[in-house]
Write an enzyme that holds these catalytic residues in place. Structure first.
Site, PDB file in Angstrom:
ATOM      1  N   GLN A  12      -3.267   3.585   1.659  1.00 62.87           N
ATOM      2  CA  GLN A  12      -4.472   3.372   2.946  1.00 62.87           C
ATOM      3  C   GLN A  12      -3.920   4.636   3.315  1.00 62.87           C
ATOM      4  OE1 GLN A  12      -0.706   2.245   5.479  1.00 62.87           O
ATOM      5  NE2 GLN A  12      -2.122   1.206   7.088  1.00 62.87           N
ATOM      6  N   HIS A  51       3.838   7.678   3.419  1.00 64.85           N
ATOM      7  CA  HIS A  51       4.989   6.223   3.566  1.00 64.85           C
ATOM      8  C   HIS A  51       4.775   5.497   2.210  1.00 64.85           C
ATOM      9  CE1 HIS A  51       1.626   4.516   6.022  1.00 64.85           C
ATOM     10  NE2 HIS A  51       2.302   2.777   5.330  1.00 64.85           N
ATOM     11  N   GLU A  53       7.548   0.697   5.242  1.00 63.62           N
ATOM     12  CA  GLU A  53       7.696   0.019   5.614  1.00 63.62           C
ATOM     13  C   GLU A  53       7.231  -1.182   5.169  1.00 63.62           C
ATOM     14  OE1 GLU A  53       2.700   0.550   6.653  1.00 63.62           O
ATOM     15  OE2 GLU A  53       1.884  -1.151   7.591  1.00 63.62           O
ATOM     16  N   GLU A  85      -7.889   4.300   9.756  1.00 59.63           N
ATOM     17  CA  GLU A  85      -7.211   4.314   8.673  1.00 59.63           C
ATOM     18  C   GLU A  85      -8.956   3.782   7.956  1.00 59.63           C
ATOM     19  OE1 GLU A  85      -3.767   1.512   9.205  1.00 59.63           O
ATOM     20  OE2 GLU A  85      -5.272   0.054   8.760  1.00 59.63           O
ATOM     21  N   HIS A 103       0.592  -1.189   0.165  1.00 61.49           N
ATOM     22  CA  HIS A 103      -0.014   0.049   0.095  1.00 61.49           C
ATOM     23  C   HIS A 103       0.643   1.589  -0.228  1.00 61.49           C
ATOM     24  CE1 HIS A 103       0.112  -0.788   4.262  1.00 61.49           C
ATOM     25  NE2 HIS A 103       0.494   0.541   4.592  1.00 61.49           N
TER      26      HIS A 103
END
Ligand code: CO
Length: 140
Positions: free
Chosen positions: A60, A84, A134, A43, A7
């Site tokens: 996301q 991110h 991530e 989220e 994501h």
């Protein structure tokens, strides 16, 4: 090592407003919503497509539940926008250990619970050309 783009995380001040934007302008629907008190975030995951490894890719949307949370601090210094990049892999423990051996700053050891039952850790943007990365393994 990595099998897909899991994501892209986007920081926003108002989750409902952001969900409406993505629905009304891009036709993307909410696949999953959750609240993570530890990270101080609410989220929504917008599913884009299935991938070769049997998992999926998402956008996301992240909104802070408190000002001193990581996303709250990000919004204060950067404003809303790209937050991110999450790369999916079959074994986040093995990958984070391998990356840690390269003197990268791995933020969560061991990885922590994340969206939809996944487990994840992060690499500090300082060593990644300004990008918070991530590393995530989806729930079985
Ligand atoms: Co994420």
């Amino acid at each position: 090592m990595f099998t897909r783009l899991d994501h892209v995380g986007i920081a926003c001040a108002d989750l409902e407003q952001s969900i409406l934007f993505y629905r009304n302008t891009l036709g993307l629907e909410v696949f999953h919503q959750e609240r993570n008190e530890e990270q101080g975030v609410v989220e929504a995951m917008l599913r884009l497509n299935g991938t070769d490894d049997g998992q999926s890719s998402y956008i996301q949307l992240l909104a802070p539940t408190r000002l001193d949370s990581p996303v709250g601090k990000f919004l204060r210094s950067h404003g809303p926008g790209l937050h991110h990049l999450a790369l999916g892999c079959p074994d986040v423990d093995a990958v984070s250990a391998a990356v840690g051996d390269k003197r990268m700053n791995v933020l969560f050891r061991p990885p922590r619970p994340a969206s939809m039952g996944s487990r994840a850790t992060f690499l500090h943007p300082h060593e990644c050309g300004g990008v918070l990365i991530e590393i995530v393994t989806a729930a079985g």
